[in-house]
Design a protein around this motif. Structure first.
Motif, PDB file in Angstrom:
ATOM      1  N   GLY A 106       0.802  -1.214   0.000  1.00  0.00           N
ATOM      2  CA  GLY A 106       0.000   0.000   0.000  1.00  0.00           C
ATOM      3  C   GLY A 106       0.835   1.264   0.000  1.00  0.00           C
ATOM      4  N   ASN A 107       0.188   2.379   0.337  1.00  0.00           N
ATOM      5  CA  ASN A 107       0.887   3.663   0.293  1.00  0.00           C
ATOM      6  C   ASN A 107       1.812   3.839   1.500  1.00  0.00           C
ATOM      7  OD1 ASN A 107      -0.719   4.609   2.511  1.00  0.00           O
ATOM      8  ND2 ASN A 107      -2.376   5.079   1.074  1.00  0.00           N
ATOM      9  N   ARG A 139      -1.083  -5.504   3.469  1.00  0.00           N
ATOM     10  CA  ARG A 139      -1.271  -6.107   2.138  1.00  0.00           C
ATOM     11  C   ARG A 139      -2.724  -6.548   1.947  1.00  0.00           C
ATOM     12  NH1 ARG A 139       4.156  -7.165   3.385  1.00  0.00           N
ATOM     13  NH2 ARG A 139       5.551  -6.885   1.582  1.00  0.00           N
ATOM     14  N   SER A 148      -8.800  -3.104  -1.246  1.00  0.00           N
ATOM     15  CA  SER A 148      -9.124  -1.893  -2.004  1.00  0.00           C
ATOM     16  C   SER A 148      -9.407  -2.224  -3.466  1.00  0.00           C
ATOM     17  CB  SER A 148      -7.970  -0.893  -1.913  1.00  0.00           C
ATOM     18  OG  SER A 148      -6.824  -1.379  -2.589  1.00  0.00           O
ATOM     19  N   GLN A 189      -4.665  -3.419   1.219  1.00  0.00           N
ATOM     20  CA  GLN A 189      -4.430  -3.009  -0.163  1.00  0.00           C
ATOM     21  C   GLN A 189      -5.193  -3.898  -1.135  1.00  0.00           C
ATOM     22  OE1 GLN A 189      -2.966  -0.428  -1.455  1.00  0.00           O
ATOM     23  NE2 GLN A 189      -3.142  -1.084  -3.590  1.00  0.00           N
TER      24      GLN A 189
END
Length: 695
Positions: free
Chosen positions: A32-33, A113, A119, A116
């Motif tokens: 992710g970010n 993870r 998403s 993410q």
């Protein structure tokens, strides 16, 4: 026949190899970010720090016990203990610790993870979380078979023991290290996670009115750390101990029943077969976008039930080729069916897709008192089904295996039923271990301010995780009841072989009755100590969170960051301090009972703690799981939704249930088996003390 035990190494290689492949799959997904990675790193650092402190503390206790066992094995009365036991005690503890650490390592690397992946789609989130759970599940069974097979070959070919009864008796004692480590891991991790959870919920949700896992809550990082050290590392050590304990107990019963090495080989073959079936079942776990709880449950059931059905089919030729006894196969089937039945009824009482939990959520309409009363009632009522299922499995396996003709063979049937129940633990534990990962993923999604749809997906996975966690605990306590009976018989057999006097095990014997009272007392005292540990540790978190809200200006409007590290440190210190007393009592009571009441009193004590502990554990697990899912059902928009008075009442109910389902309840199945293995290990000392006339 003995050379076929090499298949245990094959099963270990399959389990550990599949775990490695699943780990690679999880780590191949982006984390992710930057903000998600930062939060995940903080959770990982907190979990690693706690385990480091916990293992350091446990090492000191293990060193003392190891020296004591050495003194008994090599001292003046060396016959009190097999001289290999102190070293097997260490390896059992190390493997149990390793099982927990591996699960925690992958969970703390999979949480962001999973967020993410969620998403992108619900299915991807489920598969990444489930893959991380698979690492835990297959590591546990792989390490368990490696430990068992390794010690068999050491005893048979390195030390030269050839009598199956002697090998079986020694290997039963090897489970003490695993049980000892599992108890520390479960109790310590359970106190940590629930202290943080209770503190975060009571002050954050109820008093401040902010959402769960809100970054403004100072306890939110500690809460997410707790999911890993309690529900993953603690659970891994717990299920490792259950898995190994059931196989080792059946080893001993197989030899006593006259089956020789064949009776010891069969449970190992069932475990190897279970690994293969679990691997196949794990490929069937997937779901569709916008799936509800019923569809998600069906997805996991497809995997677990397929594995169980395959095991039932393949176990038939294995049993016939090994023992030529269809009655033993019927006993194995009874264990498999009982495990699936316990899982189903646990879902029924804890999932919000069914009537009991929805009725519990409706009780929030009249406040927290009624939802607490309703949860207590639900938990007490749910014990009936689990007890009847286990009772049916015991009777079926005993008579199917020929217990009405040869008593010892019937007892072997009970032991092999327990192995059958846990034979597909690889996938069962995967469905359990994925839950905390999904919970952490939801926390990261909230703290990283990901779109609302991501949190909705992780909440769906988390709610499912509450149900599968309760199912996993149901499997553990159900198998514990069967294993405890097998260990009780092993204790009687070992003691009887060391004395010429016939033990008076009639229930009218005052020593037996007093022992039963002591065993029941131990269940209640142990539960009290573990819950009191949560209460004291949680108080410190509540006070700290309140202090930060009052003294750190700007937290509520995001202008200042909370001091997360202080809550993490308080939870660590509280958990390590509070875990010592329950663990030591679990070891001391069987020994002291034996020294005062003799071996007959110990038999009564083991019976009392097994029966009362089983019922108490089911009650706590199911009541806590139902309260948690009732809260989530309300948060999904029912009965007023988030922020309503009904929601606040449900949060209080969930807070009451937290130490029940995640600390005291799951620790009881370890207590049952630890009491048995401690009694067996110290049976020589107890006999010597009584026969020497030192009372």
């Amino acid at each position: 026949m003995e050379k076929l035990f090499l298949l245990g190494f094959l099963g270990a290689a399959l389990g550990l190899g599949f775990a490695v492949l699943q780990r690679r799959r999880v780590l191949s997904v982006p984390e992710g970010n930057e903000r998600m990675r930062k939060i995940a790193a903080a959770i990982r650092a907190g979990a690693n720090a706690y385990l480091k402190h916990q293992y350091t503390t446990v090492f000191k206790v293990f060193a003392v016990v190891f020296v004591l066992l050495l003194a008994l094995a090599f001292g003046t009365h060396g016959a009190m203990l097999y001289r290999v036991t102190p070293f097997a005690f260490l390896t059992g503890g190390i493997f149990s610790m390793l099982a927990g650490y591996v699960g925690m390592h992958i969970a703390t690397n999979a949480n962001a993870r999973t967020a993410q992946a969620a998403s992108e789609s619900l299915d991807k989130g489920l598969r990444i979380a489930f893959s991380s759970g698979s690492v835990m599940g297959f590591s546990v069974v792989g390490l368990g078979m490696l430990d068992i097979t390794m010690w068999f070959f050491i005893l048979r070919y390195v030390l030269g023991y050839s009598d199956p009864k002697l090998i079986g008796s020694i290997m039963v004692m090897n489970g003490m290290g695993a049980s000892f480590m599992a108890l520390f891991a479960r109790v310590g991790g359970g106190i940590y996670t629930k202290a943080a959870d209770v503190g975060a919920d009571l002050v954050g949700k109820v008093e401040a009115g902010i959402p769960e896992d809100d970054p403004r809550n100072p306890a939110t990082i500690a809460d997410n750390v707790g999911d890993n050290v309690g529900d993953v590392a603690g659970m891994g050590a717990d299920l490792y101990e259950s898995y190994v304990g059931s196989i080792l107990a059946t080893f001993s019963l197989g030899a006593v029943a006259g089956y020789g090495y064949a009776g010891m080989l069969l449970p190992l073959l069932l475990a190897v077969c279970g690994v293969v079936c679990s691997i196949i079942g794990s490929f069937l776990v997937r779901t569709k976008e916008n799936a509800g709880q019923e569809a998600l449950l069906k997805s996991l059931r497809t995997g677990t039930y397929t594995a169980a059905i395959l095991a039932a089919v393949l176990d038939a030729p294995l049993t016939w080729l090994t023992l030529h006894n269809w009655g033993i196969y019927a006993a194995i089937l009874s264990g498999l069916i009982a495990g699936c039945a316990i899982g189903y009824f646990t879902e029924y009482y804890t999932s919000d897709t069914y009537k009991p939990t929805r009725q519990l959520a409706a009780a929030s309409e009249t406040g927290s008192a009624t939802i607490i009363i309703g949860g207590l009632s639900l938990g007490l009522r749910s014990t009936m089904v689990s007890i009847l299922i286990v009772a049916a499995a015991v009777l079926t396996s005993f008579y199917a295996a020929g217990g009405h003709i040869i008593f010892e063979q019937g007892l072997y049937g009970i032991g092999i039923a327990g192995v059958g129940m846990l034979s597909t633990l690889g996938i069962t534990l995967a469905t359990d271990a994925y839950g905390p990962v999904a919970d952490n993923a939801g926390g990261i999604a909230q703290m990283a301010e990901l779109p609302e749809e991501v949190r909705q997906r992780t909440d769906a996975l988390d709610s499912l995780g509450n149900t599968t966690a309760a199912t996993g605990k149901g499997f553990a306590i159900g198998s514990a009841s069967l294993t405890a009976l097998a260990l009780l018989v092993s204790y009687v057999d070992i003691v009887q072989s060391k004395t010429e006097e016939l033990l008076d095990l009639t229930i009218t014997n005052p020593l037996m009755l007093v022992g039963m009272f002591i065993g029941t007392l131990l269940t209640f005292l142990f539960s009290s100590l573990t819950m009191n540990g949560v209460e004291r540790a949680a108080q410190s978190i509540v006070l700290e969170v309140r202090r930060q809200f009052q003294e750190i200006q700007g937290i509520m409007d995001y202008q200042a960051d909370p001091e997360y590290a202080r809550c993490v440190a308080l939870c660590t210190r509280g958990a390590l301090h509070e875990m010592i007393a329950p663990a030591l009592i679990a070891v001391a009571v069987p020994i002291v009972t034996g020294l005062i009441l003799g071996p007959v009193g110990v038999v009564g004590m083991l019976g009392g703690v097994s029966v009362s502990g089983f019922a108490m554990a089911v009650f706590m697990s199911n009541a806590g799981g139902a309260w948690d899912n009732a809260k989530k059902y309300i948060e999904a928009g029912h009965h007023g939704g988030k922020g309503s008075e009904q929601h606040k009442a449900a949060v209080v109910g969930d807070t009451v249930g937290d130490p029940l389902k995640d600390t005291a309840g799951p620790s009881l199945n370890i207590l049952i088996k630890l009491c048995s293995t401690v009694s067996i290990v110290f049976s020589g000392l107890i006999l010597w003390f009584n026969l020497a006339g030192l009372l």
